[in-house]
Enzyme design. Structure first.
Site, PDB file in Angstrom:
ATOM      1  N   HIS A   1      -0.258 -13.200  -0.718  1.00  0.00           N
ATOM      2  CA  HIS A   1      -1.481 -13.722  -0.104  1.00  0.00           C
ATOM      3  C   HIS A   1      -1.280 -15.156   0.387  1.00  0.00           C
ATOM      4  O   HIS A   1      -2.232 -15.846   0.683  1.00  0.00           O
ATOM      5  CB  HIS A   1      -2.663 -13.623  -1.078  1.00  0.00           C
ATOM      6  CG  HIS A   1      -3.124 -12.209  -1.306  1.00  0.00           C
ATOM      7  ND1 HIS A   1      -4.107 -11.865  -2.214  1.00  0.00           N
ATOM      8  CD2 HIS A   1      -2.739 -11.031  -0.729  1.00  0.00           C
ATOM      9  CE1 HIS A   1      -4.294 -10.552  -2.192  1.00  0.00           C
ATOM     10  NE2 HIS A   1      -3.472 -10.021  -1.310  1.00  0.00           N
ATOM     11  N   THR A   2      -0.055 -15.568   0.481  1.00  0.00           N
ATOM     12  CA  THR A   2       0.307 -16.833   1.110  1.00  0.00           C
ATOM     13  C   THR A   2       0.277 -16.710   2.636  1.00  0.00           C
ATOM     14  O   THR A   2       0.400 -17.685   3.354  1.00  0.00           O
ATOM     15  CB  THR A   2       1.724 -17.281   0.661  1.00  0.00           C
ATOM     16  OG1 THR A   2       2.078 -18.483   1.332  1.00  0.00           O
ATOM     17  CG2 THR A   2       2.786 -16.252   1.015  1.00  0.00           C
TER      18      THR A   2
ATOM     19  N   PRO B   1      -5.853  -1.391  -6.561  1.00  0.00           N
ATOM     20  CA  PRO B   1      -6.791  -2.282  -7.245  1.00  0.00           C
ATOM     21  C   PRO B   1      -7.776  -2.930  -6.264  1.00  0.00           C
ATOM     22  O   PRO B   1      -7.424  -3.205  -5.125  1.00  0.00           O
ATOM     23  CB  PRO B   1      -5.883  -3.341  -7.879  1.00  0.00           C
ATOM     24  CG  PRO B   1      -4.509  -3.095  -7.405  1.00  0.00           C
ATOM     25  CD  PRO B   1      -4.457  -1.808  -6.685  1.00  0.00           C
TER      26      PRO B   1
ATOM     27  N   HIS C   1       0.825  -1.214   0.000  1.00  0.00           N
ATOM     28  CA  HIS C   1       0.000   0.000   0.000  1.00  0.00           C
ATOM     29  C   HIS C   1       0.857   1.261   0.000  1.00  0.00           C
ATOM     30  O   HIS C   1       0.489   2.264  -0.590  1.00  0.00           O
ATOM     31  CB  HIS C   1      -0.960  -0.007   1.190  1.00  0.00           C
ATOM     32  CG  HIS C   1      -2.122  -0.923   0.994  1.00  0.00           C
ATOM     33  ND1 HIS C   1      -3.400  -0.638   1.409  1.00  0.00           N
ATOM     34  CD2 HIS C   1      -2.217  -2.135   0.403  1.00  0.00           C
ATOM     35  CE1 HIS C   1      -4.215  -1.638   1.093  1.00  0.00           C
ATOM     36  NE2 HIS C   1      -3.517  -2.558   0.482  1.00  0.00           N
ATOM     37  N   ASP C   2       2.010   1.209   0.659  1.00  0.00           N
ATOM     38  CA  ASP C   2       2.890   2.374   0.631  1.00  0.00           C
ATOM     39  C   ASP C   2       3.437   2.592  -0.780  1.00  0.00           C
ATOM     40  O   ASP C   2       3.323   3.672  -1.344  1.00  0.00           O
ATOM     41  CB  ASP C   2       4.046   2.210   1.630  1.00  0.00           C
ATOM     42  CG  ASP C   2       4.923   3.462   1.655  1.00  0.00           C
ATOM     43  OD1 ASP C   2       4.376   4.565   1.459  1.00  0.00           O
ATOM     44  OD2 ASP C   2       6.139   3.337   1.875  1.00  0.00           O
TER      45      ASP C   2
ATOM     46  N   SER D   1       4.552   7.349   2.919  1.00  0.00           N
ATOM     47  CA  SER D   1       3.420   8.282   2.996  1.00  0.00           C
ATOM     48  C   SER D   1       2.223   7.645   3.701  1.00  0.00           C
ATOM     49  O   SER D   1       1.428   8.327   4.332  1.00  0.00           O
ATOM     50  CB  SER D   1       3.019   8.775   1.604  1.00  0.00           C
ATOM     51  OG  SER D   1       2.804   7.690   0.736  1.00  0.00           O
TER      52      SER D   1
ATOM     53  N   GLY E   1       4.678   6.142  -4.452  1.00  0.00           N
ATOM     54  CA  GLY E   1       5.963   5.459  -4.334  1.00  0.00           C
ATOM     55  C   GLY E   1       6.292   5.059  -2.898  1.00  0.00           C
ATOM     56  O   GLY E   1       5.592   5.431  -1.961  1.00  0.00           O
TER      57      GLY E   1
HETATM   58  C1  HEM Z   1      -4.455  -6.756  -7.357  1.00  0.00           C
HETATM   59  C2  HEM Z   1      -3.737  -6.661  -6.267  1.00  0.00           C
HETATM   60  C3  HEM Z   1      -4.243  -6.875  -4.863  1.00  0.00           C
HETATM   61  C4  HEM Z   1      -5.505  -6.826  -4.366  1.00  0.00           C
HETATM   62  C5  HEM Z   1      -6.795  -6.524  -5.113  1.00  0.00           C
HETATM   63  C6  HEM Z   1      -5.409  -7.122  -2.954  1.00  0.00           C
HETATM   64  C7  HEM Z   1      -6.486  -7.140  -2.091  1.00  0.00           C
HETATM   65  C8  HEM Z   1      -6.423  -7.516  -0.772  1.00  0.00           C
HETATM   66  C9  HEM Z   1      -7.552  -7.578   0.112  1.00  0.00           C
HETATM   67  C10 HEM Z   1      -8.982  -7.199  -0.241  1.00  0.00           C
HETATM   68  C11 HEM Z   1      -7.101  -8.031   1.309  1.00  0.00           C
HETATM   69  C12 HEM Z   1      -7.932  -8.300   2.560  1.00  0.00           C
HETATM   70  C13 HEM Z   1      -8.140  -7.063   3.397  1.00  0.00           C
HETATM   71  C14 HEM Z   1      -9.029  -7.342   4.564  1.00  0.00           C
HETATM   72  O1  HEM Z   1      -9.910  -8.199   4.477  1.00  0.00           O
HETATM   73  O2  HEM Z   1      -8.858  -6.693   5.592  1.00  0.00           O
HETATM   74  C15 HEM Z   1      -5.690  -8.249   1.191  1.00  0.00           C
HETATM   75  C16 HEM Z   1      -4.885  -8.716   2.190  1.00  0.00           C
HETATM   76  C17 HEM Z   1      -3.530  -8.842   2.085  1.00  0.00           C
HETATM   77  N1  HEM Z   1      -2.764  -8.438   1.007  1.00  0.00           N
HETATM   78 FE1  HEM Z   1      -3.424  -7.966  -0.816  1.00  0.00          FE
HETATM   79  N2  HEM Z   1      -4.117  -7.349  -2.624  1.00  0.00           N
HETATM   80  C18 HEM Z   1      -3.361  -7.200  -3.752  1.00  0.00           C
HETATM   81  C19 HEM Z   1      -1.994  -7.310  -3.863  1.00  0.00           C
HETATM   82  C20 HEM Z   1      -1.159  -7.512  -2.789  1.00  0.00           C
HETATM   83  C21 HEM Z   1       0.274  -7.402  -2.840  1.00  0.00           C
HETATM   84  C22 HEM Z   1       1.073  -7.006  -4.080  1.00  0.00           C
HETATM   85  C23 HEM Z   1       0.736  -7.676  -1.592  1.00  0.00           C
HETATM   86  C24 HEM Z   1       2.150  -7.671  -1.071  1.00  0.00           C
HETATM   87  C25 HEM Z   1       3.219  -7.786  -1.799  1.00  0.00           C
HETATM   88  C26 HEM Z   1      -0.412  -8.001  -0.769  1.00  0.00           C
HETATM   89  C27 HEM Z   1      -0.363  -8.426   0.529  1.00  0.00           C
HETATM   90  C28 HEM Z   1      -1.464  -8.719   1.306  1.00  0.00           C
HETATM   91  C29 HEM Z   1      -1.374  -9.356   2.606  1.00  0.00           C
HETATM   92  C30 HEM Z   1      -0.127  -9.891   3.263  1.00  0.00           C
HETATM   93  C31 HEM Z   1      -2.682  -9.418   3.111  1.00  0.00           C
HETATM   94  C32 HEM Z   1      -3.113  -9.931   4.486  1.00  0.00           C
HETATM   95  C33 HEM Z   1      -3.036  -8.791   5.471  1.00  0.00           C
HETATM   96  C34 HEM Z   1      -3.289  -9.152   6.926  1.00  0.00           C
HETATM   97  O3  HEM Z   1      -3.362 -10.321   7.263  1.00  0.00           O
HETATM   98  O4  HEM Z   1      -3.403  -8.221   7.706  1.00  0.00           O
HETATM   99  N3  HEM Z   1      -1.544  -7.863  -1.526  1.00  0.00           N
HETATM  100  N4  HEM Z   1      -5.296  -7.918  -0.088  1.00  0.00           N
END
Ligand code: HEM
Ligand SMILES: *[C@@H]1O[C@H](CO)[C@@H](O)[C@H](O)[C@H]1NC(C)=O
Ligand SMILES: *[C@@H]1O[C@H](CO)[C@@H](O)[C@H](O)[C@H]1NC(C)=O
Ligand SMILES: CC(=O)N[C@H]1CO[C@H](CO)[C@@H](O)[C@@H]1O
Length: 340
Positions: A212-213, A182, A89-90, A99, A95
């Site tokens: 998302h692993t 996104p 998100h940062d 922020s 960039g």
């Molecule tokens: C198209 C790209 C992406 C979308 C639409 C997306 C969307 C989301 C959403 C909706 C959540 C759940 C939020 C919640 O329920 O509170 C999430 C969680 C997460 N995302 Fe993504 N994400 C994307 C790419 C990424 C990338 C690039 C990373 C890191 C390199 C990332 C890392 C994570 C992690 C680690 C979680 C779990 C956070 C937690 O357990 O607190 N995501 N993401």
């Protein structure tokens, strides 16, 4: 005679061209990220009673971050998930300039997708330790990238380790209205475009979504898939998720792990799961079905190079639109821009 002039004109031109190249090289090196940027820059001062003198000791910035992260991780092993999302998100908004850490009524933290971004406090505690050691030296932007790297190493049992370059500077603006991340229902092709705009290609995108692993999401982000229902989801798995996320929406805040295989571990399991129709978010599942990405998903699920390639993609994410050199500032606290 004319030959002499033309050859000396030639020589002058050559020298001019050479110094131009050297100058622009110098300008490029200055203001660029580099390995070990903080080496020799962080000196702690102590008063030595015996000699009555002030002593200066060189401190290892990356080592201080690593030790703090180890302590925080021992207390909360979900730290890797928190920091991975925080870095994403940062880096995607203005960039990688920290922020997202600026706290204010209309800052990025207040934007819709921030909901549930965690880890701000951890970064602030690491910053506090570094400010006590050598004030005004280490940027919050570098701390985010270093701490994420260290948390990922811990959450992968040491399998995912990547060297990061440092020298990022902190940004001075943070606006909720700049947040344009996104959404989880975005089509793969549009997600590819969004990453492309940040200089990340489709390979990088597939690798980075591998984050998302680890971590969790909440029913509200995906439960429409259960009741439509979405045919790409494994049927047994769908019935299981329905028990977590009732149709009436009463469970929209219930947490569900993003990787049903090894939810606490940074590994290739995410790709194995989505290949089996057990992706949680729409975008996760679509990676495995879209013709634009399914071949890579298959390779990552079956291969042994996830750890290395994920690290490389994280390095690339950490270098999106960075501020270096004279740009930005070194914040005193991560939550606020220095006023003076
Ligand atoms: C198209 C790209 C992406 C979308 C639409 C997306 C969307 C989301 C959403 C909706 C959540 C759940 C939020 C919640 O329920 O509170 C999430 C969680 C997460 N995302 Fe993504 N994400 C994307 C790419 C990424 C990338 C690039 C990373 C890191 C390199 C990332 C890392 C994570 C992690 C680690 C979680 C779990 C956070 C937690 O357990 O607190 N995501 N993401
Ligand atoms: C932001 O600052 C306010 C007031 O100083 C504080 O109450 C709030 O907890 C802070 N939020 C975060 C996420 O640090
Ligand atoms: C994406 O970029 C990486 C290097 O940053 C490169 O190795 C890879 O081949 C690229 N992928 C595509 C599809 O261009
Ligand atoms: C931590 C944080 O600042 N969260 C904010 C995210 O955005 C929502 C509204 O969009 C705020 O209510 C939260 O306070």
């Amino acid at each position: 005679m004319s030959r002499g002039i033309s050859s000396s004109v030639n020589a002058v031109a050559k020298i001019a061209a050479l110094s131009f190249v050297l100058l622009s090289l110098a300008r490029q090196c200055y203001g660029q990220l580099r390995p070990g940027f903080y080496t020799g820059k962080c000196n702690s001062r102590d008063f030595d009673f015996f000699s009555g003198q002030i002593t200066s000791t060189e401190e290892n910035v990356e080592e201080i971050v690593t030790q703090k992260v180890a302590k925080e991780f021992a207390r909360d092993p979900t730290l890797a998930a928190a920091l991975l999302r925080l870095q994403f998100h940062d880096c995607f908004v203005e960039g990688c300039d920290a922020s997202i850490l600026i706290n204010g009524t209309s800052s990025e933290q207040q934007a819709g997708p921030n909901k549930s971004v965690r880890g701000y406090d951890v970064i602030e505690r690491i910053k506090g330790a570094l400010e006590r050691t050598c004030p005004g030296v280490v940027s919050c932007a570098d701390i985010v990238v270093l701490a994420t790297r260290d948390a990922v190493a811990l959450a992968s049992n040491g399998n995912v380790r990547y060297p990061v370059r440092t020298g990022r500077r902190d940004g001075m603006t943070s606006l909720a209205s700049n947040v344009n991340l996104p959404s989880p229902t975005i089509p793969v092709s549009q997600s590819i475009d969004a990453f492309q705009k940040k200089g990340l290609n489709v390979t990088d995108m597939v690798l980075l979504l591998g984050a998302h692993t680890v971590g969790i999401t909440h029913c509200g982000f995906f439960q429409d898939r259960l009741y439509r229902p979405d045919p790409t989801m494994d049927t047994n798995f769908r019935e299981f998720l329905k028990t977590r996320c009732p149709q009436d929406g009463s469970g929209s805040n219930n947490p569900v792990v993003l990787d049903q295989g090894t939810p606490m571990s940074v590994d290739k399991s995410y790709y194995v799961q989505i290949k089996r129709g057990r992706g949680i978010l729409q975008i996760d599942q679509d990676l495995a079905t879209s013709g634009l990405t399914n071949k890579m998903v298959f390779e990552l699920a079956n291969g042994f190079d996830f750890a290395f390639r994920f690290g490389q993609a994280m390095v690339k994410l950490g270098e999106v639109e960075v501020k270096t050199g004279e740009n930005g500032q070194i914040r005193r606290t991560c939550a606020a821009v220095n006023l003076l």
